[in-house]
Write a protein that holds these residues in place. Structure first.
Motif, PDB file in Angstrom:
ATOM      1  N   ARG A 150      70.190  84.571  83.756  1.00 55.85           N
ATOM      2  CA  ARG A 150      69.823  84.548  82.340  1.00 55.85           C
ATOM      3  C   ARG A 150      70.142  85.906  81.719  1.00 55.85           C
ATOM      4  N   LEU A 151      70.835  85.852  80.601  1.00 61.78           N
ATOM      5  CA  LEU A 151      71.202  87.060  79.877  1.00 61.78           C
ATOM      6  C   LEU A 151      70.533  87.057  78.507  1.00 61.78           C
ATOM      7  N   LEU A 152      70.231  88.258  77.996  1.00 58.15           N
ATOM      8  CA  LEU A 152      69.660  88.405  76.660  1.00 58.15           C
ATOM      9  C   LEU A 152      70.521  89.385  75.874  1.00 58.15           C
ATOM     10  N   ILE A 153      71.056  88.930  74.745  1.00 54.09           N
ATOM     11  CA  ILE A 153      71.869  89.767  73.866  1.00 54.09           C
ATOM     12  C   ILE A 153      70.981  90.287  72.744  1.00 54.09           C
ATOM     13  N   THR A 211      77.446  85.281  72.685  1.00 55.96           N
ATOM     14  CA  THR A 211      76.655  84.222  73.312  1.00 55.96           C
ATOM     15  C   THR A 211      77.542  83.056  73.732  1.00 55.96           C
ATOM     16  N   GLN A 212      78.389  82.596  72.830  1.00 58.63           N
ATOM     17  CA  GLN A 212      79.248  81.453  73.135  1.00 58.63           C
ATOM     18  C   GLN A 212      80.216  81.764  74.267  1.00 58.63           C
ATOM     19  N   PHE A 213      80.772  82.963  74.271  1.00 64.01           N
ATOM     20  CA  PHE A 213      81.723  83.342  75.322  1.00 64.01           C
ATOM     21  C   PHE A 213      81.040  83.344  76.686  1.00 64.01           C
ATOM     22  N   LEU A 214      79.854  83.917  76.760  1.00 62.18           N
ATOM     23  CA  LEU A 214      79.161  84.009  78.043  1.00 62.18           C
ATOM     24  C   LEU A 214      78.642  82.646  78.503  1.00 62.18           C
ATOM     25  N   ILE A 215      78.226  81.805  77.561  1.00 65.05           N
ATOM     26  CA  ILE A 215      77.815  80.440  77.915  1.00 65.05           C
ATOM     27  C   ILE A 215      78.995  79.678  78.500  1.00 65.05           C
ATOM     28  N   ALA A 223      69.962  85.137  72.400  1.00 65.31           N
ATOM     29  CA  ALA A 223      70.353  86.279  71.572  1.00 65.31           C
ATOM     30  C   ALA A 223      69.294  86.527  70.510  1.00 65.31           C
ATOM     31  N   VAL A 224      68.975  87.800  70.283  1.00 63.19           N
ATOM     32  CA  VAL A 224      67.953  88.178  69.302  1.00 63.19           C
ATOM     33  C   VAL A 224      68.463  89.369  68.487  1.00 63.19           C
ATOM     34  N   PRO A 225      67.881  89.600  67.286  1.00 60.58           N
ATOM     35  CA  PRO A 225      68.420  90.626  66.389  1.00 60.58           C
ATOM     36  C   PRO A 225      67.803  92.014  66.533  1.00 60.58           C
ATOM     37  N   ILE A 279      70.140  92.561  80.169  1.00 59.25           N
ATOM     38  CA  ILE A 279      70.127  92.663  78.714  1.00 59.25           C
ATOM     39  C   ILE A 279      71.366  93.423  78.261  1.00 59.25           C
ATOM     40  N   VAL A 280      72.082  92.871  77.292  1.00 58.58           N
ATOM     41  CA  VAL A 280      73.154  93.603  76.613  1.00 58.58           C
ATOM     42  C   VAL A 280      72.542  94.135  75.326  1.00 58.58           C
TER      43      VAL A 280
END
Length: 251
Positions: free
Chosen positions: A17-20, A32-36, A44-46, A63-64
């Motif tokens: 699981r990754l979090l952008i 997000t789409q590329f990694l999915i 992804a969060v702001p 986390i990126v």
């Protein structure tokens, strides 16, 4: 890459699981789409507040984290994270100066990637950090073997360091990996490139000063109350690198 390696990589991606964290909605969406598409589970969060809410709900392996965000910036967010037991962190920033990268690494980031980054490079960095994170501790952690040197005790599986008085010493993830790299190769001169590769897994630009900073911090934590110990355990070998001087026992 052989079939077994490909299968291992695919399984790692599907279970990771990754979090952008980025204030730019376009970057969040594209990343997000590329990694999915490459098999990761991605949220992804702001900003930092949304990141903490996400961490409260789910477990993330990496986390990126964008550096330049309005309000709370990425470095402040990084400072608030648990760098010993928390997820790996790759800093992502339009600031490409070496000093900024060193600051991020010194604060415990696992890698630092300048914007704009090729998505495939980001993917490679993510896989490298995750691979290093899983592989670096595996040989020593197997069977929960403890490592001892000069009265100190290291538990690789629990990622804990105890001083000769049995006091737990708090290390960041980067410091712990650096210590393991040193004690895995006692009484050998290790170059900065070798130490950087084995403790951080960075496969692009090499930052010698980042290792120097980490060694300095680790020495301070290995020093006793009388101010001695750290320098003696990690010796600087001029123009070559560093040597861990103590004998290491595994038991």
């Amino acid at each position: 890459m052989d079939d077994n390696a490909l299968a291992h990589k695919d399984m790692m991606d599907l279970s990771t699981r990754l979090l952008i964290v980025d204030d730019d909605p376009g970057i969040r969406e594209l990343t997000t789409q590329f990694l999915i598409q490459h098999g990761f589970v991605v949220d992804a969060v702001p900003d930092g507040s949304a990141m903490r809410a996400a961490l409260g709900r789910d477990h993330y392996d990496l986390i990126v984290l964008d550096v330049m965000m309005p309000g709370e910036d990425g470095l402040s967010i990084l400072r608030s994270l648990d760098r010993t037991n928390g997820p790996a962190v790759i800093m992502h920033s339009v600031i490409g100066q070496e000093i900024d990268r060193i600051v991020g690494l010194e604060m415990g980031a696992d890698d630092y990637l300048a914007k704009p980054a090729n998505p495939r490079e980001l993917l490679a960095r993510i896989r490298a950090v995750l691979r290093r994170g899983g592989d670096a501790l595996a040989p020593l952690a197997r069977g929960r073997a403890l490592l001892r040197f000069s009265g100190w005790r290291v538990d690789p599986a629990a990622r804990e360091l105890f001083d000769p008085d049995d006091v737990l010493i708090n290390l960041t993830d980067g410091e712990f990996r650096l210590l393991l790299t040193l004690i895995e190769h006692p009484r050998r001169v290790l170059t900065r490139d070798f130490m950087l590769d084995h403790s951080r897994g960075m496969d692009a630009e090499q930052f010698d000063r980042a290792i120097d900073v980490q060694v300095s911090r680790l020495r301070r934590k290995l020093a006793r109350d009388d101010g001695r110990g750290g320098e003696e355990l990690i010796r600087t070998v001029r123009n070559e690198g560093y040597m861990f001087t103590a004998d290491v026992e595994r038991r």
